[in-house]
Design an enzyme around this catalytic site. Structure first.
Site, PDB file in Angstrom:
ATOM      1  N   LYS A 166       0.816  -1.222   0.000  1.00 46.39           N
ATOM      2  CA  LYS A 166       0.000   0.000   0.000  1.00 46.39           C
ATOM      3  C   LYS A 166       0.845   1.267   0.000  1.00 46.39           C
ATOM      4  O   LYS A 166       0.432   2.287  -0.551  1.00 46.39           O
ATOM      5  CB  LYS A 166      -0.937   0.017   1.224  1.00 46.39           C
ATOM      6  CG  LYS A 166      -2.134  -0.892   1.085  1.00 46.39           C
ATOM      7  CD  LYS A 166      -3.221  -0.438   2.039  1.00 46.39           C
ATOM      8  CE  LYS A 166      -4.477  -1.258   1.913  1.00 46.39           C
ATOM      9  NZ  LYS A 166      -5.483  -0.857   2.920  1.00 46.39           N
ATOM     10  N   LYS A 192      -5.326 -10.662  -6.913  1.00 41.40           N
ATOM     11  CA  LYS A 192      -6.593 -10.873  -6.200  1.00 41.40           C
ATOM     12  C   LYS A 192      -7.653  -9.871  -6.665  1.00 41.40           C
ATOM     13  O   LYS A 192      -7.324  -8.747  -7.070  1.00 41.40           O
ATOM     14  CB  LYS A 192      -6.396 -10.831  -4.677  1.00 41.40           C
ATOM     15  CG  LYS A 192      -6.207  -9.475  -4.088  1.00 41.40           C
ATOM     16  CD  LYS A 192      -6.275  -9.511  -2.556  1.00 41.40           C
ATOM     17  CE  LYS A 192      -6.097  -8.085  -2.044  1.00 41.40           C
ATOM     18  NZ  LYS A 192      -6.253  -7.897  -0.637  1.00 41.40           N
ATOM     19  N   LYS A 204     -11.270  -3.981  -5.103  1.00 38.70           N
ATOM     20  CA  LYS A 204     -12.101  -2.837  -5.512  1.00 38.70           C
ATOM     21  C   LYS A 204     -11.271  -1.760  -6.201  1.00 38.70           C
ATOM     22  O   LYS A 204     -11.813  -0.909  -6.883  1.00 38.70           O
ATOM     23  CB  LYS A 204     -12.838  -2.257  -4.305  1.00 38.70           C
ATOM     24  CG  LYS A 204     -11.966  -1.990  -3.096  1.00 38.70           C
ATOM     25  CD  LYS A 204     -12.813  -1.950  -1.828  1.00 38.70           C
ATOM     26  CE  LYS A 204     -11.938  -2.097  -0.587  1.00 38.70           C
ATOM     27  NZ  LYS A 204     -12.663  -2.578   0.559  1.00 38.70           N
TER      28      LYS A 204
HETATM   29  P1  AMP Z   1     -11.034  -5.355   2.551  1.00 38.35           P
HETATM   30  O1  AMP Z   1     -12.045  -5.036   1.508  1.00 38.35           O
HETATM   31  O2  AMP Z   1      -9.627  -5.374   2.041  1.00 38.35           O
HETATM   32  O3  AMP Z   1     -11.226  -4.574   3.834  1.00 38.35           O
HETATM   33  O4  AMP Z   1     -11.292  -6.878   2.925  1.00 38.35           O
HETATM   34  C1  AMP Z   1     -12.409  -7.278   3.692  1.00 38.35           C
HETATM   35  C2  AMP Z   1     -12.438  -8.785   3.832  1.00 38.35           C
HETATM   36  O5  AMP Z   1     -12.598  -9.411   2.558  1.00 38.35           O
HETATM   37  C3  AMP Z   1     -11.157  -9.394   4.429  1.00 38.35           C
HETATM   38  O6  AMP Z   1     -11.501 -10.478   5.251  1.00 38.35           O
HETATM   39  C4  AMP Z   1     -10.401  -9.854   3.216  1.00 38.35           C
HETATM   40  O7  AMP Z   1      -9.517 -10.913   3.520  1.00 38.35           O
HETATM   41  C5  AMP Z   1     -11.534 -10.318   2.315  1.00 38.35           C
HETATM   42  N1  AMP Z   1     -11.148 -10.221   0.899  1.00 38.35           N
HETATM   43  C6  AMP Z   1     -10.803  -9.085   0.219  1.00 38.35           C
HETATM   44  N2  AMP Z   1     -10.514  -9.369  -1.074  1.00 38.35           N
HETATM   45  C7  AMP Z   1     -10.679 -10.716  -1.211  1.00 38.35           C
HETATM   46  C8  AMP Z   1     -10.536 -11.635  -2.316  1.00 38.35           C
HETATM   47  N3  AMP Z   1     -10.190 -11.218  -3.535  1.00 38.35           N
HETATM   48  N4  AMP Z   1     -10.788 -12.949  -2.089  1.00 38.35           N
HETATM   49  C9  AMP Z   1     -11.167 -13.394  -0.853  1.00 38.35           C
HETATM   50  N5  AMP Z   1     -11.311 -12.582   0.226  1.00 38.35           N
HETATM   51  C10 AMP Z   1     -11.078 -11.264   0.053  1.00 38.35           C
END
Ligand code: AMP
Ligand code: TRP
Length: 338
Positions: A117, A201, A204
């Site tokens: 990041k 991965k 967003k």
């Molecule tokens: P974030 O949007 O980064 O705050 O992630 C929120 C939750 O979603 C966390 O538990 C992440 O590990 C999960 N997460 C985010 N992106 C992915 C992805 N591409 N595949 C699986 N889990 C994800």
């Protein structure tokens, strides 16, 4: 969690920094829905984590409601689990400071999410971005949570939480005061990949809007993105071994498996030998079937911010009632006047 004998408790959090997508749903939110019937659960919107990078204040408020609405639309019941915003429970910030004095610089230096990041110019990253995993440890341990459902990308942060809990217990000679929280990562959907690149991965912040299926995408958008998903010219293999060097195919099969409650092998038993011309429309139908109703409910809930604010406020009061006595004990252990 060796000798810890407190109650089993689940905590997880999602940052209000963008639209919820299929990766968030399969990696995290969907697990929350199942866990709420087994454990005492707390699900947080981590707005304090979100501001470790710049957030427009009006958008931050809107996104906070979006995450809360996503929890509800997916089926988290606010009468069972506490749904709340992190900044609404002061105990997170209080414990984070104490943990800043427990965690070591060397531990944080190893965190790959900070490196990703912060990018090349880390001198310009906020100090908060660096200590982000320490606040995450406080989120979990301020409730003495024993289990943390997250996607695979959070594994390293969970290890740090365990290290902080262990060092606190050791330094202050309070064996098993904090549990060593266990990540709940396994299962289909722990790592959903981009539709444009099977080695990155789903995120967003992907530059291509076709890379990511958002919970709010309508049936047309979902079908279009799946139709445009990157693939290779080969038909699907009949065995999972055949997916090893085909990341895009593996990702689409994995999504199908996760949403249909089957294994990759079962999906390949049905579709092995078929081309993507057959598989993609079947996948699009399945995703629409599972995600579009959540999106519709999400839209309905977002139209009622008064209700969402009430859910968050009540959730924050419930969460504070658990966290405040724990922080009081911590202060006493550390030697603060209480
Ligand atoms: P974030 O949007 O980064 O705050 O992630 C929120 C939750 O979603 C966390 O538990 C992440 O590990 C999960 N997460 C985010 N992106 C992915 C992805 N591409 N595949 C699986 N889990 C994800
Ligand atoms: N770091 C997590 C993410 O990016 C979000 C998060 C913050 C979290 N605090 C948490 C997840 C506590 C689980 C438990 O996805």
């Amino acid at each position: 969690m060796t000798g810890y004998s407190g109650p089993m408790r689940v905590l997880s959090g999602i940052q209000p920094s963008g639209g919820m997508h299929l990766g968030n749903y399969l990696g995290a939110i969907r697990k929350f829905v199942d866990l709420q019937h087994e454990y005492d659960c707390l699900f947080c919107v981590v707005d304090m984590h979100a501001i470790t990078v710049w957030q427009d204040p009006a958008k931050l408020r809107e996104q906070t409601f979006h995450i809360a609405a996503s929890y509800l639309a997916a089926g988290v019941d606010p009468n069972i689990a506490a749904i709340f915003h992190q900044s609404g429970v002061r105990a997170h910030a209080e414990l984070a400071w104490i943990f800043n004095c427990v965690a070591r610089l060397g531990w944080l230096d190893r965190m790959t999410q900070f490196k990703d990041k912060a990018g090349k110019d880390k001198e310009r990253a906020s100090v908060g971005l660096y200590t982000y995993p320490v606040l995450q440890a406080a989120d979990i341990l301020v409730y003495k949570a024993t289990h943390v459902p997250v996607g695979e990308d959070q594994k390293q942060h969970l290890e740090l939480s365990r290290d902080i809990a262990g060092k606190f217990n050791h330094d202050f000679k309070v064996d098993d005061f904090f549990p060593l929280p266990e990540p709940l990562i396994k299962g289909p959907g722990a790592r959903v990949m981009s539709l444009r690149d099977g080695t990155a991965k789903m995120s967003k912040s992907d530059a291509s809007e076709n890379a990511c299926i958002f919970l709010k995408d309508d049936a047309d958008a979902i079908a279009r993105k799946i139709k445009k998903a990157k693939t290779d010219p080969e038909p699907l293999p009949s065995e999972t071994d055949g997916l090893a060097v085909r990341p895009e195919a593996a990702n689409l099969v994995g999504i199908y498996a996760a949403l249909s409650g089957r294994t990759d092998a079962q999906v390949l038993a049905e579709f092995g030998g078929q081309g993507f011309g057959v598989f993609k429309p079947a996948l699009a139908d399945l995703v629409v079937d599972k995600i579009a109703p959540i999106g519709a409910e999400l839209n309905r809930l977002e139209a009622d911010p008064g209700y969402l604010a009430q859910v968050l406020e009540e959730g924050a009061a419930r969460a504070a009632a658990v966290a405040d006595p724990i922080v009081r004990d911590v202060k006493e252990i550390v030697g603060f006047l209480v």
